[in-house]
Design a protein around this motif. Structure first.
Motif, mmCIF file in Angstrom:
data_model
loop_
_atom_site.group_PDB
_atom_site.id
_atom_site.type_symbol
_atom_site.label_atom_id
_atom_site.label_comp_id
_atom_site.label_asym_id
_atom_site.label_seq_id
_atom_site.Cartn_x
_atom_site.Cartn_y
_atom_site.Cartn_z
ATOM 1 N N GLY A 22 -7.287 7.331 10.335
ATOM 2 C CA GLY A 22 -8.554 6.247 9.554
ATOM 3 C C GLY A 22 -8.301 6.137 8.190
ATOM 4 N N ASP A 23 -7.237 7.522 7.650
ATOM 5 C CA ASP A 23 -6.911 7.531 6.056
ATOM 6 C C ASP A 23 -6.962 6.409 5.979
ATOM 7 N N THR A 24 -7.229 5.710 4.779
ATOM 8 C CA THR A 24 -6.527 4.898 3.867
ATOM 9 C C THR A 24 -5.648 4.875 2.723
ATOM 10 N N LEU A 25 -4.653 4.318 2.989
ATOM 11 C CA LEU A 25 -3.125 5.048 2.380
ATOM 12 C C LEU A 25 -3.034 4.369 0.863
ATOM 13 N N GLU A 26 -3.314 2.579 1.999
ATOM 14 C CA GLU A 26 -2.861 1.916 0.039
ATOM 15 C C GLU A 26 -4.140 1.016 0.313
ATOM 16 N N ILE A 27 -4.935 0.193 -0.868
ATOM 17 C CA ILE A 27 -5.633 -0.503 -0.973
ATOM 18 C C ILE A 27 -4.709 -1.909 -1.803
ATOM 19 N N LEU A 28 -4.886 -3.488 -1.642
ATOM 20 C CA LEU A 28 -3.850 -4.536 -2.142
ATOM 21 C C LEU A 28 -5.498 -5.266 -1.951
ATOM 22 N N ASP A 29 -5.419 -6.091 -3.636
ATOM 23 C CA ASP A 29 -6.352 -6.452 -3.493
ATOM 24 C C ASP A 29 -5.386 -8.117 -4.179
ATOM 25 N N ARG A 30 -5.366 -9.118 -3.365
ATOM 26 C CA ARG A 30 -4.307 -10.059 -3.671
ATOM 27 C C ARG A 30 -5.064 -10.965 -4.757
ATOM 28 N N PRO A 31 -4.343 -12.042 -5.641
ATOM 29 C CA PRO A 31 -5.112 -13.020 -6.145
ATOM 30 C C PRO A 31 -6.002 -14.741 -5.736
ATOM 31 N N GLY A 78 -7.883 -13.845 -2.805
ATOM 32 C CA GLY A 78 -8.817 -13.183 -2.579
ATOM 33 C C GLY A 78 -8.859 -12.153 -1.390
ATOM 34 N N LEU A 79 -7.643 -12.028 -0.613
ATOM 35 C CA LEU A 79 -7.356 -10.971 0.759
ATOM 36 C C LEU A 79 -7.265 -9.180 0.266
ATOM 37 N N HIS A 80 -8.222 -8.800 0.551
ATOM 38 C CA HIS A 80 -8.565 -7.487 0.498
ATOM 39 C C HIS A 80 -8.124 -6.472 1.618
ATOM 40 N N ILE A 81 -6.826 -6.083 1.693
ATOM 41 C CA ILE A 81 -5.899 -5.559 2.117
ATOM 42 C C ILE A 81 -5.824 -3.859 2.735
ATOM 43 N N GLU A 82 -6.274 -3.156 3.445
ATOM 44 C CA GLU A 82 -5.669 -1.650 3.385
ATOM 45 C C GLU A 82 -4.904 -0.819 4.357
ATOM 46 N N LYS A 83 -4.372 -0.524 4.063
ATOM 47 C CA LYS A 83 -3.036 -0.202 4.795
ATOM 48 C C LYS A 83 -3.642 1.785 5.353
#
Length: 415
Positions: free
Chosen positions: A93-102, A104-109
Motif C-alpha cells: 500500500g505504500d505510495t512510491l510515486e505520484i504523477l499529476d498529468r497536464p 488532469g489525470l492523477h496517477i499513484e504508483k
C-alpha cells in the motif's frame, strides 16, 4: 489432482482474503506463530531429531547436518525473526510515486503483493518459517517445498504454524507445505502457471539451475555462494585474521561463508603461514596454488574446479596473487555474484573493489557472513538474490511486492 496442484489451488484461493487484511491483523498472526514455535519447541526438536538420525544413517556430512539441526536457541532465533518481521513497516500500500498529468489525470504508483509465491529449498527448516513470515506479512500466499532431509521437521512446523493461524485472521490455507519428497513435485511446481506467480529457489547450484532452466513460472534467482575474501598488501594482520577466520569457520555450511581466500604476495610473505596454521587448528582443509604451497607445505593442490566449488564445509582454497587487478579477474571468473570482501587500509583500492566487483554485496573490512536478512535488519529473508531484475541481495519485505498504478480522472478520454 496432485498434492502440489491441490495445495497451490488452495493457496491461490486465499489471495482475496489476504488483500483485505490490515497490517495489525497480519502482525498478530506472525506473533502468534512465533509464540507457538517457542511453546512447542520440544515437539519440534523431537521431529528434527528424526531428520538428523536419517541424515546420519545416509552419511550426510556434519556441516550439512548443522544446517538441518534445530536447537532451543535456534528455535528462539527463528521466532525472534518473526517478531522482527512483525515490527517492521508493512510495505503493501505504500505510495512510491505520484504523477499529476497536464490532462488532469492523477496517477499513484503503489506497492502490492506479488501473488502466490512458491519456495523450493533444501535442508534448512528455518526457511519454512522465514518464508512463511515474510510472505504472509506482504499478503502473499506461499507454497513451500523443502528438501526430503527436513521432511519431519517441516511437517511439524506446518502443523504448529497452521494451528497458530487458526486463531488469527490469516486463513491457514495461505500457508502450504508440500510433503511429497519426489523430484517430480518440484518439476510440477515449476510449471504451475496461473496458480503460482513466482518461484524462488534456495539451495545449491544444481537446485537453482534446475529451477532456472526448467521453470515456465517466473523465477527470482538466488545464487550459490562462491564467496571470496581478498587480503590486500596493506591489510591489518590482526583484522585480516579475525575476518578471514570468521568468514570460513563461524558457520561454513551457509551460502555467505568464504570459499576462496585471495592473498597479496607481499602480505602472504609475512603473514600467510601463521594464518594457515590457525585455519588448520580450526579443522579447515586448505587447498592452495603453487605459491601458497611454498609457504604452506601442508596445503593440498588446488584446481580450477575447486575454485568454482561451493563447499559448505571446512575446506578453503587459498591463492597468492600479485594485486588488486588479479583479485578482480579471479572473482569475475569464479564468483557467483553473492558476497565479496576486501581487507585493506588503502582507500583507493577499497573504492575500486567496491565499484568494480559485480556482486549482490561487497564488503570493505567486514566478514561476508553479514549477508543475511536478519543482520541487515530485515527480520529474515527469502534468500539472497544474485540476479538483477526486481530484487538483489537479501530479500526482505519490499522484495516480495510488485507495483500497481492507480489512475483517477474526471471523464478524460484519449484523443
Amino acid at each position: 489432482m496432485s498434492e502440489v496442484k491441490d495445495k497451490a489451488s488452495l493457496a491461490r484461493a486465499t489471495t482475496g482474503a489476504l488483500n483485505k487484511l490490515s497490517t495489525q491483523q497480519k502482525n498478530e498472526a506472525l506473533l502468534a506463530m512465533a509464540d507457538a514455535l517457542v511453546q512447542r519447541r520440544e515437539e519440534l526438536i523431537a521431529a528434527n531429531e528424526d531428520d538428523l538420525r536419517r541424515g546420519r544413517a545416509n552419511g550426510t556430512s556434519e556441516s550439512l547436518l548443522d544446517r538441518l539441526k534445530l536447537t532451543e536457541a535456534r528455535i528462539e532465533g527463528i521466532a525472534e525473526g518473526l517478531r522482527q518481521i512483525a515490527a517492521l513497516p508493512d510495505p503493501v500500500g505504500d505510495t512510491l510515486e505520484i504523477l499529476d498529468r497536464p490532462n488532469g489525470l492523477h496517477i499513484e504508483k503503489i506497492r502490492v503483493p506479488l501473488g502466490v509465491i512458491g519456495i523450493i529449498y533444501e535442508a534448512r527448516p528455518n526457511v519454512t518459517v522465514d518464508a512463511a513470515g515474510l510472505c504472509l506479512k506482504t499478503g502473499n500466499p506461499v507454497v513451500l517445498r523443502g528438501g526430503s532431509a527436513a521432511l519431519s521437521s517441516n511437517r511439524k512446523l506446518a502443523e504448529i504454524l497452521h494451528e497458530a493461524l487458526d486463531a488469527t485472521a490469516i486463513p491457514r490455507n495461505a500457508l502450504q507445505v508440500i510433503e511429497d519428497a519426489d523430484r517430480a513435485s518440484v518439476d510440477e511446481m515449476l510449471k504451475l502457471n496461473g496458480l503460482i506467480d513466482v518461484i524462488i529457489p534456495r539451495g545449491g547450484r544444481s537446485l537453482i539451475q534446475n529451477v532456472v532452466q526448467n521453470a515456465t513460472v517466473p523465477v527470482i534467482e538466488t545464487g550459490a555462494g562462491v564467496c571470496h575474501t581478498y587480503l590486500d598488501a596493506s591489510a591489518d594482520p590482526a583484522m585480516a585474521e579475525r575476518i578471514a577466520l570468521n568468514a570460513k569457520v563461524q558457520r561454513p555450511s551457509v551460502c555467505n561463508s568464504m570459499e576462496t581466500l585471495l592473498v597479496h604476495e607481499n602480505f602472504a610473505a609475512s603473514h600467510l603461514a601463521p594464518l594457515a596454521e590457525h585455519f588448520r587448528e580450526a579443522g579447515v582443509e586448505l587447498r592452495g596454488c603453487d605459491r601458497t604451497r611454498e609457504l604452506v607445505p601442508f596445503a593440498l593442490q588446488v584446481t580450477d574446479e575447486d575454485y568454482a566449488t561451493e563447499y559448505n564445509d571446512y575446506i578453503l582454497n587459498v591463492k597468492v596473487i600479485t594485486g588488486l587487478d588479479e583479485a578482480l579477474e579471479h572473482i569475475a571468473r569464479f564468483g557467483t555474484m553473492h558476497s565479496e570482501c576486501i581487507i585493506t587500509a588503502d582507500e583507493a583500492n577499497a573504492a575500486r573493489f567496491l565499484q568494480e566487483v559485480d556482486a549482490a554485496a561487497v564488503y570493505h573490512n567486514a566478514s561476508t557472513r553479514f549477508t543475511d536478512g536478519f543482520e541487515f535488519g530485515f527480520g529474515a529473508e527469502i534468500g539472497i538474490s544474485t540476479q538483477k531484475l526486481h530484487a538483489r541481495g537479501p530479500m526482505g519485505l519490499p522484495a516480495l511486492t510488485s507495483v500497481k498504478y492507480i489512475v483517477r480522472g474526471s471523464g478524460q478520454i484519449r484523443e
